[in-house]
Design a protein around this motif. Structure first.
Motif, PDB file in Angstrom:
ATOM      1  N   VAL A  54       7.624  -8.888  10.704  1.00 16.97           N
ATOM      2  CA  VAL A  54       7.994  -9.321   9.344  1.00 16.97           C
ATOM      3  C   VAL A  54       9.027  -8.365   8.732  1.00 16.97           C
ATOM      4  N   ASN A  55       9.084  -7.138   9.251  1.00 19.88           N
ATOM      5  CA  ASN A  55      10.081  -6.162   8.785  1.00 19.88           C
ATOM      6  C   ASN A  55      11.450  -6.520   9.380  1.00 19.88           C
ATOM      7  N   SER A  56      11.994  -7.626   8.933  1.00 20.29           N
ATOM      8  CA  SER A  56      13.307  -8.096   9.381  1.00 20.29           C
ATOM      9  C   SER A  56      13.901  -8.899   8.238  1.00 20.29           C
ATOM     10  N   HIS A  96       0.805  -1.232   0.000  1.00 18.23           N
ATOM     11  CA  HIS A  96       0.000   0.000   0.000  1.00 18.23           C
ATOM     12  C   HIS A  96       0.839   1.284   0.000  1.00 18.23           C
ATOM     13  N   TYR A  97       2.107   1.213   0.413  1.00 18.89           N
ATOM     14  CA  TYR A  97       2.929   2.435   0.468  1.00 18.89           C
ATOM     15  C   TYR A  97       3.576   2.780  -0.876  1.00 18.89           C
ATOM     16  N   GLN A  98       3.331   1.956  -1.897  1.00 21.73           N
ATOM     17  CA  GLN A  98       3.913   2.253  -3.196  1.00 21.73           C
ATOM     18  C   GLN A  98       3.221   3.471  -3.816  1.00 21.73           C
ATOM     19  N   GLY A 128       7.802  -3.400  -3.510  1.00 20.73           N
ATOM     20  CA  GLY A 128       7.822  -3.181  -2.061  1.00 20.73           C
ATOM     21  C   GLY A 128       9.271  -3.073  -1.636  1.00 20.73           C
ATOM     22  N   VAL A 129       9.579  -3.463  -0.400  1.00 18.55           N
ATOM     23  CA  VAL A 129      10.973  -3.416   0.041  1.00 18.55           C
ATOM     24  C   VAL A 129      11.535  -4.850   0.127  1.00 18.55           C
ATOM     25  N   TYR A 130      12.860  -4.908   0.323  1.00 15.88           N
ATOM     26  CA  TYR A 130      13.561  -6.185   0.173  1.00 15.88           C
ATOM     27  C   TYR A 130      13.001  -7.302   1.042  1.00 15.88           C
ATOM     28  N   SER A 144       7.119  10.384   4.230  1.00 14.96           N
ATOM     29  CA  SER A 144       7.192   9.410   3.136  1.00 14.96           C
ATOM     30  C   SER A 144       8.365   8.454   3.346  1.00 14.96           C
ATOM     31  N   CYS A 145       8.191   7.225   2.891  1.00  9.64           N
ATOM     32  CA  CYS A 145       9.226   6.200   3.091  1.00  9.64           C
ATOM     33  C   CYS A 145      10.169   6.205   1.879  1.00  9.64           C
ATOM     34  N   PRO A 146      11.430   6.602   2.088  1.00 12.83           N
ATOM     35  CA  PRO A 146      12.370   6.656   0.959  1.00 12.83           C
ATOM     36  C   PRO A 146      12.687   5.278   0.391  1.00 12.83           C
ATOM     37  N   HIS A 147      12.528   4.234   1.211  1.00 13.85           N
ATOM     38  CA  HIS A 147      12.851   2.879   0.733  1.00 13.85           C
ATOM     39  C   HIS A 147      11.749   2.366  -0.203  1.00 13.85           C
ATOM     40  N   MET A 148      10.508   2.633   0.175  1.00  8.58           N
ATOM     41  CA  MET A 148       9.389   2.251  -0.698  1.00  8.58           C
ATOM     42  C   MET A 148       9.476   3.058  -2.005  1.00  8.58           C
ATOM     43  N   ALA A 149       9.908   4.312  -1.881  1.00  7.74           N
ATOM     44  CA  ALA A 149       9.941   5.199  -3.048  1.00  7.74           C
ATOM     45  C   ALA A 149      11.035   4.822  -4.047  1.00  7.74           C
ATOM     46  N   GLU A 175      16.087  -1.485   0.884  1.00  8.33           N
ATOM     47  CA  GLU A 175      16.102  -2.126   2.213  1.00  8.33           C
ATOM     48  C   GLU A 175      15.350  -1.265   3.212  1.00  8.33           C
ATOM     49  N   CYS A 176      14.470  -1.857   4.001  1.00  9.31           N
ATOM     50  CA  CYS A 176      13.773  -1.130   5.076  1.00  9.31           C
ATOM     51  C   CYS A 176      14.794  -0.835   6.180  1.00  9.31           C
ATOM     52  N   SER A 177      14.919   0.446   6.567  1.00  5.20           N
ATOM     53  CA  SER A 177      15.948   0.802   7.564  1.00  5.20           C
ATOM     54  C   SER A 177      15.666   0.159   8.920  1.00  5.20           C
ATOM     55  N   MET A 178      14.391  -0.047   9.247  1.00  3.31           N
ATOM     56  CA  MET A 178      14.094  -0.709  10.524  1.00  3.31           C
ATOM     57  C   MET A 178      14.576  -2.170  10.501  1.00  3.31           C
ATOM     58  N   ALA A 179      14.372  -2.831   9.378  1.00  5.47           N
ATOM     59  CA  ALA A 179      14.795  -4.235   9.279  1.00  5.47           C
ATOM     60  C   ALA A 179      16.301  -4.364   9.528  1.00  5.47           C
ATOM     61  N   PRO A 235       0.546   1.387  14.119  1.00  8.36           N
ATOM     62  CA  PRO A 235       1.166   1.067  15.424  1.00  8.36           C
ATOM     63  C   PRO A 235       2.696   1.073  15.436  1.00  8.36           C
ATOM     64  N   GLU A 236       3.340   1.488  14.347  1.00  6.13           N
ATOM     65  CA  GLU A 236       4.791   1.742  14.408  1.00  6.13           C
ATOM     66  C   GLU A 236       5.044   3.128  15.002  1.00  6.13           C
ATOM     67  N   CYS A 237       3.959   3.894  15.251  1.00 10.42           N
ATOM     68  CA  CYS A 237       4.111   5.193  15.927  1.00 10.42           C
ATOM     69  C   CYS A 237       4.395   4.929  17.409  1.00 10.42           C
ATOM     70  N   HIS A 249      13.188   0.988  15.456  1.00  8.01           N
ATOM     71  CA  HIS A 249      12.011   1.840  15.182  1.00  8.01           C
ATOM     72  C   HIS A 249      11.937   2.165  13.692  1.00  8.01           C
ATOM     73  N   CYS A 250      10.769   2.636  13.270  1.00 13.08           N
ATOM     74  CA  CYS A 250      10.589   3.090  11.887  1.00 13.08           C
ATOM     75  C   CYS A 250      10.650   4.618  11.885  1.00 13.08           C
ATOM     76  N   SER A 251      11.619   5.177  11.161  1.00 17.27           N
ATOM     77  CA  SER A 251      11.797   6.643  11.172  1.00 17.27           C
ATOM     78  C   SER A 251      10.644   7.373  10.483  1.00 17.27           C
ATOM     79  N   ILE A 252       9.908   6.653   9.671  1.00 23.00           N
ATOM     80  CA  ILE A 252       8.783   7.299   8.971  1.00 23.00           C
ATOM     81  C   ILE A 252       7.620   7.483   9.959  1.00 23.00           C
ATOM     82  N   HIS A 253       7.421   6.493  10.804  1.00 20.57           N
ATOM     83  CA  HIS A 253       6.298   6.570  11.752  1.00 20.57           C
ATOM     84  C   HIS A 253       6.652   7.286  13.054  1.00 20.57           C
ATOM     85  N   THR A 254       7.948   7.365  13.388  1.00 17.98           N
ATOM     86  CA  THR A 254       8.302   8.125  14.596  1.00 17.98           C
ATOM     87  C   THR A 254       8.321   9.629  14.285  1.00 17.98           C
TER      88      THR A 254
END
Ligand code: 13P
Ligand code: SF4
Length: 350
Positions: free
Chosen positions: A118-120, A25-27, A60-62, A295-300, A86-90, A234-236, A206-211
């Protein structure tokens, strides 16, 4: 219609049922329009496991494409239009650190069950699988944390501390039973005296997009629009989640918007592509606004250009008999333990 749009659609037509394009959905809009299947992380894991076509193009991401490749059928290929996405949180939970921390936590003889978001990376899922743990997504974190708590003496939740804390709030786990582990020195810095008293051990990722969402933003919206509803992912942080009207996975946020009565105003705290899409879909019925733009730079990294290039490369690979550079490979030795962790989730959440 742009040339790129037409080129992608032409390729999809040529591949026919041999190709399935899936997207999170973030694409961005110009990517998501080309997908056969879209969803949140849980839906994508479930649906791609059912896909029968020879090729899956994963927008999506890796880590998402890696999970799809792990669950792929014999001979089925998964391709990722931007292999460096790559998702930075993963990346905040390196597998050697996870293994070291689990060993340190288990030293007193307690059975520590790891539960990884799953983000790992697949390597982390493999460590978790070997320690008898499972995967969860934001859509099933509550069910999976309950499951993991019933399997052993304590749960190590990783890598997202915020999802862990928000899920613990839903289950009513008191603060005194939670402990954020010190992950430095591959487990060498773990404070056993405190960790041994906790039922929920939290990895400090943590996810920098949601924090990026704050209680100050929530308060400002409450003041300017007291009638509006505010929902977040809920990543906030738990402070933000507690200040809002609800929190849930991306598919939960979509359902919340769908079910809101006409004329309402809704603020959403999640990745901006999804918020914009929902705002456009509900235009004229309800008003949807971002809590703030994040916005998520990894999804982008997955763009329409990259998608077109990956489809061209797939065709070229078929013509020459060589592998496409966009093909996602899963190391053989990680397959069984990582699959065990993922399948435990799919079994518990049928
Ligand atoms: P979900 O789609 O599972 O809610 O995940 C959100 C996310 O951050 C994906 O990277
Ligand atoms: Fe990772 Fe956050 Fe981007 Fe999702 S939104 S891919 S968790 S960085």
């Amino acid at each position: 219609m742009t040339m790129l749009f037409q080129a992608i659609e032409q390729r999809r037509k040529e591949f026919g049922s041999a190709l399935t394009v899936v997207g999170h959905h973030y694409q961005a809009e110009d990517v998501i329009v080309h997908t056969d299947i879209r969803g949140d992380s849980l839906e994508l894991a479930r649906k791609t496991a059912e896909v029968r076509s020879d090729y899956i193009m994963f927008c999506g991401v890796y880590f998402m494409a890696e999970s799809a490749a792990l669950l792929a059928r014999e001979g089925q290929q998964v391709h990722l239009p931007e292999p460096s996405s790559e998702c930075s949180m993963a990346l905040m939970s390196p597998p050697a650190a996870v293994e070291g921390v689990l060993e340190a936590l288990s030293q007193g003889g307690r059975n520590i069950v790891p539960l990884t978001y799953v983000n790992s990376t697949l390597a982390v899922k493999a460590v978790v699988g070997r320690f008898g743990g499972a995967v969860c997504t934001s859509a099933n974190a509550r069910t999976m944390l309950e499951w993991a708590l019933n399997q052993g003496d304590a749960v190590l939740f990783l890598p997202d501390r915020n999802l862990g804390m928000n899920t613990a709030d839903l289950l009513g786990i008191p603060d005194a039973e939670r402990h954020q582990v010190d992950i430095r020195r591959r487990g060498g810095a773990v404070d056993r005296t405190r960790a041994d008293k906790a039922r929920l051990l939290l990895w400090p990722g943590h996810c920098s997009i949601h924090t990026h969402f704050t209680t100050a933003q929530v308060e400002a919206v409450r003041k300017a629009h007291p009638e509006a509803k505010i929902v977040v992912h809920p990543e906030c942080t738990p402070e933000v989640v507690r200040a809002c009207d609800g929190a849930g996975s991306t598919s939960w946020l979509i359902r919340y918007a769908d079910e809101l009565p006409d004329g309402e105003r809704l603020f959403i705290g999640t990745e901006i592509n999804l918020v914009r899409r929902l705002a456009a879909q509900h235009k004229g019925r309800i008003s949807i606004l971002p809590l703030t733009e994040s916005s998520c730079p990894h999804m982008a990294q997955t763009t329409e250009e990259r998608l077109a290039a990956a489809l061209e490369a797939l065709q070229a690979a078929l013509d020459t008999g060589e592998d496409s550079p966009f093909l996602v490979r899963v190391p053989e030795e990680l397959k069984a333990p990582a699959r065990a962790a993922l399948e435990r989730m799919l079994d518990v959440c049928k």
